[in-house]
Enzyme design. Structure first.
Site, short mmCIF file in Angstrom:
data_model
loop_
_atom_site.label_atom_id
_atom_site.label_comp_id
_atom_site.label_asym_id
_atom_site.label_seq_id
_atom_site.Cartn_x
_atom_site.Cartn_y
_atom_site.Cartn_z
N ASP A 18 0.79 -1.11 0.05
CA ASP A 18 0.12 -0.10 -0.12
C ASP A 18 0.82 1.17 0.01
O ASP A 18 1.63 1.34 0.91
CB ASP A 18 -0.75 -0.05 1.09
CG ASP A 18 -2.02 0.98 1.13
OD1 ASP A 18 -2.24 1.74 0.07
OD2 ASP A 18 -2.43 1.45 2.27
N MET A 19 0.77 1.93 -0.97
CA MET A 19 1.54 3.42 -1.08
C MET A 19 1.01 4.12 0.08
O MET A 19 0.03 4.37 0.32
CB MET A 19 1.19 3.96 -2.27
CG MET A 19 1.58 3.09 -3.52
SD MET A 19 3.01 2.10 -3.60
CE MET A 19 4.18 3.68 -3.68
N TYR A 23 -1.30 10.16 -3.47
CA TYR A 23 -1.38 11.39 -4.12
C TYR A 23 -0.26 12.61 -3.69
O TYR A 23 0.12 13.20 -4.55
CB TYR A 23 -2.88 12.12 -4.28
CG TYR A 23 -3.67 10.99 -4.80
CD1 TYR A 23 -3.40 9.93 -5.38
CD2 TYR A 23 -5.04 11.48 -5.02
CE1 TYR A 23 -4.34 8.92 -5.83
CE2 TYR A 23 -5.77 10.67 -5.57
CZ TYR A 23 -5.64 9.42 -6.23
OH TYR A 23 -6.44 8.72 -6.76
N ARG A 60 -0.86 15.37 9.10
CA ARG A 60 -1.59 14.71 10.15
C ARG A 60 -1.04 15.04 11.63
O ARG A 60 -1.94 15.04 12.35
CB ARG A 60 -1.13 13.26 9.89
CG ARG A 60 -1.91 12.72 8.42
CD ARG A 60 -1.84 11.30 8.34
NE ARG A 60 -2.21 10.86 6.71
CZ ARG A 60 -2.07 9.79 6.49
NH1 ARG A 60 -1.95 8.58 7.23
NH2 ARG A 60 -2.54 9.30 5.07
N ASP A 120 -3.11 2.86 -5.87
CA ASP A 120 -2.04 2.59 -5.04
C ASP A 120 -1.96 1.56 -4.33
O ASP A 120 -1.28 1.61 -3.07
CB ASP A 120 -2.25 3.92 -4.19
CG ASP A 120 -3.57 3.99 -3.32
OD1 ASP A 120 -4.34 3.05 -3.52
OD2 ASP A 120 -3.44 4.83 -2.23
N GLU A 121 -2.67 0.56 -4.49
CA GLU A 121 -2.27 -0.65 -3.67
C GLU A 121 -2.49 -2.12 -4.61
O GLU A 121 -2.90 -2.15 -5.61
CB GLU A 121 -3.48 -0.89 -2.63
CG GLU A 121 -4.89 -1.09 -3.26
CD GLU A 121 -5.83 -1.30 -2.18
OE1 GLU A 121 -5.56 -1.98 -0.79
OE2 GLU A 121 -7.05 -0.94 -2.32
#
Length: 622
Positions: A18-19, A23, A60, A120-121
């Protein structure tokens, strides 16, 4: 409802890659000044600053979440960089991110079966690569373990951070480990190597989960982000699932998960262990009941599909608040734009990957005027997909009108659309045995047109298409005679003489008692090989047909002849049997060639001046 699958007999090594906030990483590669800065990517939408679709880990840390709008994110983190996705046709254009994801997939696919699950996975089946490593170069020395592999998170190991690397190295090199764990150790090393390659070649970081099945690998790939990997040994599965909330499991986030909570009081996957398989089958059916029983024990037989390309293509747009669509004209305007993009993508898929989509589906979200709490949803509608932008637009609008009729239930009330999307699905590879149908007409010396045209050669108007794909059924061919126009351009024409001669030879061998042209005509009809108007046939053959004379005789008197293939069968067709309405429903590649058959190019007369009418009749038989 979920369906249980049989668990493979042999142990597997499955990874889910998983990236990390992908984005944002793509935008940081485009603009390196954004690296290390609080950044978020927002959709094209000016309402409250746009919706956040990706948030960097720096942002985050300030409390920015994907559920926020751009304006709220700026209040939480005044220094945040908001990058808008590219825009095309008044909506977000994700091609930049799709292309970047393809770079990653190309690297990951080098070590095993690869299934691209989204932009992206990716799922990887590394079983064969792990077995090869275990045979040739198994990890046997902690000092030789790759640094990135030594950073792995192994579920069930002591959690002391000061001893983590030492414990991981020891686990990866255990000589007393069982065969499954040894394969997992090799898989962890392989994934670490792949992640290093992805970083070096694309500048992207990614996280991964490694286990014996897809379900567990997916569940743990996001446990330790960013840029880390997590391994689930078989001995740790039960402890891991015991406290996993039901809603975290794939396919349990909706009604089924809510039913487990409300009807059975199940809050975690571990709670399912208290129910027998029979009880779960009684409650949810045989298949779903067995599936629930298995996932509670970490069992999943779902295979990694060898697929690097998407299973479908979709284009959508939301219309929040005051932007909701409230009349058919505005819906048609947006549907036309969505269908234009969809048409471009499936045509590109056809040209590049030789794949054809079969089904067009329309999805929408709608509400009725003065019925905010209406439980009825706008129904999804599907139909066979017709290639060509105009046809997709026409069919999508018909699907919308049908769905709107069902949604309103004949009520004369206002409505509004808050979301629209069109999807092309059931995409299949063009079989490797297919080729241009001209292969069955042209001889070996003729130059056949390419089976798949370049995108540059694909006309917008499907009626101009001239290529068709057929799966070989009969190895029947007709020889060609070739002539030249005055301008030097070459064209190919069916030699009516050779086709008819071959056919007659075959008939004469099998049916020696059949005499005369009418018998031959009846035999051709029974074989379905009548050629009322051969493609590119000579003028002599056409005139002979008009006089109800065989093309064989006409061609014999006006052509010098050519090579005949003994035993070959002529492939012919009846133009009158081709329904233009059916042709219009076919993909452009099929339409192009068939249209060329229905309207063959005019050919110059090769008749010598002074020819008499006798040349149009066959010579008398002795």
């Amino acid at each position: 409802m979920p369906v249980a699958r049989r668990e493979p007999q042999e142990p597997r090594v499955i990874a889910h890659v998983d990236m990390d906030c992908f984005y944002v990483q793509v935008e940081q590669r485009r603009n390196p000044a954004l690296r290390g800065q609080p950044t978020a990517v927002v959709q094209y939408n000016d309402w409250k600053g746009g919706g956040l679709i990706a948030v960097s880990y720096e942002a985050r840390g300030f409390g920015v979440k994907r559920s926020m709008r751009g304006d709220e994110a700026k209040r939480v983190c005044p220094g945040i960089n908001l990058v808008q996705v590219p825009v095309a046709r008044g909506k977000a254009d994700l091609n930049l991110y799709r292309s970047a994801g393809s770079e990653v997939v190309a690297i990951l696919a080098s070590k095993g079966k690869c299934e691209r699950a989204s932009i992206d996975e990716v799922y990887l089946d590394l079983t064969d690569a792990a077995k090869e490593m275990l045979l040739q170069a198994p990890p046997d020395s902690p000092e030789q373990i790759l640094m990135e592999a030594a950073k792995s998170n192994i579920l069930g190991l002591p959690s002391d951070p000061n001893e983590k690397e030492k414990n991981v190295r020891a686990w990866l090199c255990r000589s007393d480990a069982d065969y499954e764990d040894k394969l997992l150790a090799c898989g962890a090393i392989i994934v670490a190597q792949l992640r290093i390659r992805v970083l070096e070649e694309t500048q992207f970081t990614c996280s991964a989960g490694i286990s014996h099945n897809k379900m567990l690998a997916k569940l743990v790939s996001g446990m330790h982000k960013p840029a880390q990997q997590t391994v689930v040994p078989s001995s740790s599965v039960q402890d891991f699932l015991a406290s996993l909330p039901v809603k975290k499991m794939k396919q349990l986030g909706g009604k089924l998960g809510s039913s487990l909570q409300d009807d059975l009081g199940v809050e975690t996957i571990g709670d399912l262990l208290s129910f027998t398989e029979e009880k779960l089958q009684e409650q949810y059916g045989v298949n779903t009941g067995t599936w629930l029983w298995k996932i509670a024990r970490g069992i999943s037989g779902e295979e990694v599909e060898d697929r690097l390309l998407p299973k479908s293509h979709g284009c959508g747009k939301t219309f929040p608040g005051p932007k909701a669509l409230k009349n058919s004209a505005s819906v048609k305007g947006w549907l036309d734009q969505l269908c234009e993009e969809l048409s471009e993508r499936i045509q590109s898929d056809l040209n590049q990957n030789k794949r054809i989509a079969q089904t067009l589906t329309l999805h929408a979200r709608a509400s009725k005027e003065n019925e905010r709490d209406s439980m009825k949803k706008f129904p999804s509608k599907s139909c066979p997909l017709r290639y060509g932008t105009g046809k997709i637009q026409e069919d999508a609008m018909k699907l919308f009108e049908s769905g709107l009729h069902d949604f309103l239930e004949s009520q004369n009330t206002g409505w509004s659309i808050t979301s629209l999307s069109v999807t092309a699905s059931k995409i299949f590879d063009i079989p490797s045995g297919t080729s241009s149908i001209l292969r069955y007409i042209k001889g070996p010396s003729s130059s056949a047109s390419p089976a798949i045209p370049n995108s540059s050669s694909v006309p917008e108007d499907p009626s101009l298409d001239n290529n068709v794909y057929v799966t070989p059924i009969h190895e029947e061919q007709c020889e060609l005679s070739t002539s030249e126009k005055e301008d030097g351009k070459r064209y190919s024409a069916i030699s009516a003489k050779q086709c008819s001669a071959n056919e007659e030879k075959r008939i004469s061998k099998k049916l020696p008692e059949v005499k005369g042209q009418s018998a031959l005509h009846e035999k051709r009809k029974s074989d379905g090989l009548i050629c009322s108007h051969p493609v590119g046939s000579s003028l002599e053959a056409n005139r002979a047909e008009e006089h109800n004379v065989s093309a064989q005789g006409a061609d014999r008197s006006s052509t010098n002849g050519g090579d005949e293939h003994s035993g070959s069968n002529a492939w012919m067709f009846n133009v009158e049997d081709i329904d233009p309405a059916v042709v219009e429903e076919l993909p452009p590649e099929i339409q192009r060639e068939i249209q060329g058959w229905i309207r063959p190019p005019k050919q110059p007369s090769t008749k010598r001046r002074g020819s008499t009418i006798s040349s149009y009749f066959p010579p008398a038989r002795s």
